[in-house]
Design a protein around this motif. Structure first.
Motif, PDB file in Angstrom:
ATOM      1  N   ARG A   1      19.772   4.512 -27.071  1.00 49.10           N
ATOM      2  CA  ARG A   1      18.829   5.264 -26.235  1.00 49.10           C
ATOM      3  C   ARG A   1      19.407   5.621 -24.870  1.00 49.10           C
ATOM      4  O   ARG A   1      20.275   4.933 -24.347  1.00 49.10           O
ATOM      5  CB  ARG A   1      17.541   4.458 -26.045  1.00 49.10           C
ATOM      6  N   SER A   2      18.864   6.716 -24.341  1.00 46.62           N
ATOM      7  CA  SER A   2      19.215   7.127 -22.979  1.00 46.62           C
ATOM      8  C   SER A   2      18.082   6.819 -22.011  1.00 46.62           C
ATOM      9  O   SER A   2      18.274   6.867 -20.796  1.00 46.62           O
ATOM     10  CB  SER A   2      19.531   8.623 -22.935  1.00 46.62           C
ATOM     11  N   GLY A   3      16.914   6.499 -22.561  1.00 42.14           N
ATOM     12  CA  GLY A   3      15.774   6.155 -21.720  1.00 42.14           C
ATOM     13  C   GLY A   3      14.549   5.882 -22.551  1.00 42.14           C
ATOM     14  O   GLY A   3      14.487   6.224 -23.738  1.00 42.14           O
ATOM     15  N   GLU A   4      13.561   5.245 -21.950  1.00 45.37           N
ATOM     16  CA  GLU A   4      12.280   5.011 -22.607  1.00 45.37           C
ATOM     17  C   GLU A   4      11.249   4.644 -21.547  1.00 45.37           C
ATOM     18  O   GLU A   4      11.583   4.221 -20.434  1.00 45.37           O
ATOM     19  CB  GLU A   4      12.380   3.905 -23.656  1.00 45.37           C
ATOM     20  N   SER A   5      10.000   4.840 -21.917  1.00 42.30           N
ATOM     21  CA  SER A   5       8.891   4.497 -21.028  1.00 42.30           C
ATOM     22  C   SER A   5       7.965   3.554 -21.775  1.00 42.30           C
ATOM     23  O   SER A   5       7.416   3.924 -22.821  1.00 42.30           O
ATOM     24  CB  SER A   5       8.139   5.773 -20.611  1.00 42.30           C
ATOM     25  N   TRP A   6       7.806   2.356 -21.274  1.00 43.12           N
ATOM     26  CA  TRP A   6       6.920   1.386 -21.896  1.00 43.12           C
ATOM     27  C   TRP A   6       5.501   1.602 -21.382  1.00 43.12           C
ATOM     28  O   TRP A   6       5.291   1.758 -20.173  1.00 43.12           O
ATOM     29  CB  TRP A   6       7.373  -0.037 -21.580  1.00 43.12           C
ATOM     30  N   HIS A   7       4.555   1.593 -22.298  1.00 45.59           N
ATOM     31  CA  HIS A   7       3.177   1.815 -21.891  1.00 45.59           C
ATOM     32  C   HIS A   7       2.717   0.709 -20.941  1.00 45.59           C
ATOM     33  O   HIS A   7       2.792  -0.474 -21.246  1.00 45.59           O
ATOM     34  CB  HIS A   7       2.264   1.856 -23.123  1.00 45.59           C
ATOM     35  N   ARG A   8       2.260   1.135 -19.743  1.00 40.33           N
ATOM     36  CA  ARG A   8       1.854   0.198 -18.692  1.00 40.33           C
ATOM     37  C   ARG A   8       2.972  -0.771 -18.337  1.00 40.33           C
ATOM     38  O   ARG A   8       2.724  -1.894 -17.873  1.00 40.33           O
ATOM     39  CB  ARG A   8       0.591  -0.574 -19.108  1.00 40.33           C
ATOM     40  N   GLY A   9       4.204  -0.339 -18.560  1.00 39.58           N
ATOM     41  CA  GLY A   9       5.348  -1.180 -18.248  1.00 39.58           C
ATOM     42  C   GLY A   9       6.434  -0.357 -17.603  1.00 39.58           C
ATOM     43  O   GLY A   9       6.191   0.756 -17.132  1.00 39.58           O
ATOM     44  N   PRO A  10       7.642  -0.896 -17.575  1.00 39.42           N
ATOM     45  CA  PRO A  10       8.721  -0.221 -16.840  1.00 39.42           C
ATOM     46  C   PRO A  10       9.223   1.053 -17.508  1.00 39.42           C
ATOM     47  O   PRO A  10       8.995   1.303 -18.687  1.00 39.42           O
ATOM     48  CB  PRO A  10       9.832  -1.284 -16.813  1.00 39.42           C
ATOM     49  N   VAL A  11       9.923   1.843 -16.715  1.00 41.88           N
ATOM     50  CA  VAL A  11      10.736   2.940 -17.223  1.00 41.88           C
ATOM     51  C   VAL A  11      12.162   2.404 -17.324  1.00 41.88           C
ATOM     52  O   VAL A  11      12.636   1.709 -16.424  1.00 41.88           O
ATOM     53  CB  VAL A  11      10.685   4.159 -16.282  1.00 41.88           C
ATOM     54  N   VAL A  12      12.834   2.718 -18.433  1.00 47.73           N
ATOM     55  CA  VAL A  12      14.215   2.287 -18.649  1.00 47.73           C
ATOM     56  C   VAL A  12      15.085   3.546 -18.727  1.00 47.73           C
ATOM     57  O   VAL A  12      14.740   4.500 -19.430  1.00 47.73           O
ATOM     58  CB  VAL A  12      14.360   1.475 -19.951  1.00 47.73           C
ATOM     59  N   LEU A  13      16.196   3.567 -18.002  1.00 46.17           N
ATOM     60  CA  LEU A  13      17.047   4.750 -17.941  1.00 46.17           C
ATOM     61  C   LEU A  13      18.520   4.371 -18.031  1.00 46.17           C
ATOM     62  O   LEU A  13      18.927   3.303 -17.569  1.00 46.17           O
ATOM     63  CB  LEU A  13      16.823   5.515 -16.627  1.00 46.17           C
ATOM     64  N   SER A  14      19.310   5.256 -18.605  1.00 49.94           N
ATOM     65  CA  SER A  14      20.766   5.163 -18.574  1.00 49.94           C
ATOM     66  C   SER A  14      21.263   6.004 -17.408  1.00 49.94           C
ATOM     67  O   SER A  14      20.974   7.204 -17.331  1.00 49.94           O
ATOM     68  CB  SER A  14      21.355   5.693 -19.898  1.00 49.94           C
ATOM     69  N   TRP A  15      22.019   5.388 -16.496  1.00 52.98           N
ATOM     70  CA  TRP A  15      22.471   6.095 -15.293  1.00 52.98           C
ATOM     71  C   TRP A  15      23.353   7.291 -15.641  1.00 52.98           C
ATOM     72  O   TRP A  15      23.213   8.365 -15.055  1.00 52.98           O
ATOM     73  CB  TRP A  15      23.181   5.125 -14.367  1.00 52.98           C
ATOM     74  N   GLN A  16      24.250   7.148 -16.587  1.00 48.47           N
ATOM     75  CA  GLN A  16      25.101   8.275 -16.951  1.00 48.47           C
ATOM     76  C   GLN A  16      24.284   9.422 -17.544  1.00 48.47           C
ATOM     77  O   GLN A  16      24.575  10.598 -17.292  1.00 48.47           O
ATOM     78  CB  GLN A  16      26.193   7.829 -17.929  1.00 48.47           C
ATOM     79  N   ASP A  17      23.243   9.103 -18.297  1.00 50.60           N
ATOM     80  CA  ASP A  17      22.389  10.155 -18.843  1.00 50.60           C
ATOM     81  C   ASP A  17      21.517  10.766 -17.758  1.00 50.60           C
ATOM     82  O   ASP A  17      21.180  11.955 -17.824  1.00 50.60           O
ATOM     83  CB  ASP A  17      21.539   9.596 -19.989  1.00 50.60           C
ATOM     84  N   VAL A  18      21.132   9.968 -16.769  1.00 51.40           N
ATOM     85  CA  VAL A  18      20.429  10.526 -15.610  1.00 51.40           C
ATOM     86  C   VAL A  18      21.281  11.594 -14.954  1.00 51.40           C
ATOM     87  O   VAL A  18      20.828  12.717 -14.700  1.00 51.40           O
ATOM     88  CB  VAL A  18      20.071   9.419 -14.591  1.00 51.40           C
ATOM     89  N   LEU A  19      22.550  11.266 -14.685  1.00 51.14           N
ATOM     90  CA  LEU A  19      23.449  12.213 -14.020  1.00 51.14           C
ATOM     91  C   LEU A  19      23.693  13.454 -14.872  1.00 51.14           C
ATOM     92  O   LEU A  19      23.735  14.576 -14.355  1.00 51.14           O
ATOM     93  CB  LEU A  19      24.781  11.542 -13.693  1.00 51.14           C
ATOM     94  N   ARG A  20      23.857  13.255 -16.182  1.00 48.48           N
ATOM     95  CA  ARG A  20      24.072  14.414 -17.052  1.00 48.48           C
ATOM     96  C   ARG A  20      22.868  15.344 -17.010  1.00 48.48           C
ATOM     97  O   ARG A  20      23.013  16.572 -17.021  1.00 48.48           O
ATOM     98  CB  ARG A  20      24.348  13.950 -18.488  1.00 48.48           C
ATOM     99  N   GLY A  21      21.682  14.763 -16.965  1.00 50.07           N
ATOM    100  CA  GLY A  21      20.473  15.588 -16.964  1.00 50.07           C
ATOM    101  C   GLY A  21      20.188  16.252 -15.636  1.00 50.07           C
ATOM    102  O   GLY A  21      19.796  17.428 -15.592  1.00 50.07           O
ATOM    103  N   THR A  22      20.395  15.521 -14.543  1.00 51.45           N
ATOM    104  CA  THR A  22      20.046  16.081 -13.238  1.00 51.45           C
ATOM    105  C   THR A  22      21.076  17.073 -12.725  1.00 51.45           C
ATOM    106  O   THR A  22      20.762  17.929 -11.896  1.00 51.45           O
ATOM    107  CB  THR A  22      19.871  14.967 -12.182  1.00 51.45           C
ATOM    108  N   SER A  23      22.316  16.994 -13.220  1.00 53.36           N
ATOM    109  CA  SER A  23      23.370  17.885 -12.727  1.00 53.36           C
ATOM    110  C   SER A  23      23.320  19.268 -13.374  1.00 53.36           C
ATOM    111  O   SER A  23      23.886  20.222 -12.849  1.00 53.36           O
ATOM    112  CB  SER A  23      24.748  17.262 -12.951  1.00 53.36           C
ATOM    113  N   ASN A  24      22.645  19.371 -14.516  1.00 53.90           N
ATOM    114  CA  ASN A  24      22.530  20.656 -15.215  1.00 53.90           C
ATOM    115  C   ASN A  24      21.067  21.068 -15.224  1.00 53.90           C
ATOM    116  O   ASN A  24      20.253  20.477 -15.914  1.00 53.90           O
ATOM    117  CB  ASN A  24      23.059  20.529 -16.644  1.00 53.90           C
ATOM    118  N   GLN A  25      20.726  22.107 -14.465  1.00 56.97           N
ATOM    119  CA  GLN A  25      19.329  22.483 -14.297  1.00 56.97           C
ATOM    120  C   GLN A  25      18.836  23.486 -15.334  1.00 56.97           C
ATOM    121  O   GLN A  25      17.696  23.949 -15.240  1.00 56.97           O
ATOM    122  CB  GLN A  25      19.107  23.097 -12.909  1.00 56.97           C
TER     123      GLN A  25
END
Length: 276
Positions: free
Chosen positions: A139-163
């Motif tokens: 996985r590159s990320g997930e959102s737990w219901h009423r819980g934390p958000v989990v993210l992969s930093w490298q996937d964050v950068l890949r997503g935010t750098s390409n608009q």
């Protein structure tokens, strides 16, 4: 005597709730009006490509919302990752795009954001009738219901750098957090106006059915095929496309675009590059 005591406790609890609410409102207002440090602005310019398209008034608003986000959310690095200002500001700056033109609440219902250095392995459960199977899921990320958000930093950068590729794990997972504000993640977030629900349901149901047909025929574009998994995933991937492929969405899926434009109270198809 007993009932008087109980009544006093109830009154005290109400007063405490009012005081805490006023305190949080005042704190958020102060943070919202505090200028974002220049180093943080530099991170946004470097890592969050959508930032360059924001009109000046929305940039100023985003700065204030980032301050609130960073004050209220806790970041935890996993698998040896050290949390830096770059990580915090990049994620906050992307997530808070979803909060523009809203009240100052900041994704209520959870506090913690867990960050892996890269893609990670999680246990997934699948059912085939009465048979329950457990398997590893990358996985590159997930959102737990009423819980934390989990993210992969490298996937964050890949997503935010390409608009413009329609893939942004931060927008995706935090769209789930908006979706769950109505208690369940079902693709129906809390809308601004109660009169909007009937139109939203009619358009989203129709668009979801058309989307599933396109995916099955391998003729899909604009929205990631992963959205066919469920209405909640459709809402999340459509949010990614609304911000990152806004012109294509407006041209090819105008009814869907209009619903998201109304929900987010934004029109990213009209945003232009303001980096120069």
């Amino acid at each position: 005597m007993f009932f008087t005591f109980i009544l006093s406790l109830i009154v005290a609890a109400i007063l405490l709730w009012v005081i805490l609410r006023k305190f949080h409102q005042s704190r958020r207002n102060n943070l919202f009006q505090t200028p974002l440090p220049p180093d943080s602005v530099a991170i946004l310019k470097r890592n969050v490509s959508l930032y360059s398209r924001l009109p000046p008034d929305l940039r100023d608003e985003l700065h204030g919302r980032i301050n609130i986000f960073l004050d209220e959310k806790e970041f935890t690095g996993l698998a040896g990752l050290t949390i830096t200002d770059e990580i915090r500001v990049t994620i906050a700056g992307t997530a808070c795009l979803l909060l523009l033109k809203r009240d100052k609440r900041c994704f209520p219902g959870f506090t913690t954001i867990l960050i892996y250095p890269d893609t990670y392995v999680a246990k997934a459960v699948k059912y085939d009738g009465p048979v329950e199977a457990h398997e590893d899921s990358i996985r590159s990320g997930e959102s737990w219901h009423r819980g934390p958000v989990v993210l992969s930093w490298q996937d964050v950068l890949r997503g935010t750098s390409n608009q413009s590729d329609g893939h942004n794990v931060v927008l995706h997972e935090f769209a789930h957090k908006l979706d769950e504000e109505n208690e369940i993640m079902d693709g129906l977030p809390v809308l601004r106006d109660s009169s909007h629900y009937a139109e939203w349901a009619e358009v989203l149901n129709r668009e979801y059915e058309s989307f599933q047909i396109r995916v099955n025929r391998n003729s899909n574009s604009v929205i990631d095929a992963y959205g066919a998994e469920s209405p909640s995933e459709f809402f999340a991937v459509a949010t990614e496309s609304f911000f990152e492929k806004s012109l294509q969405m407006k041209q090819k899926l105008p009814d869907l675009y209009q619903q998201f434009k109304t929900f987010y109270n934004l029109d990213p198809a009209e945003w232009r590059d303001n980096s120069h």
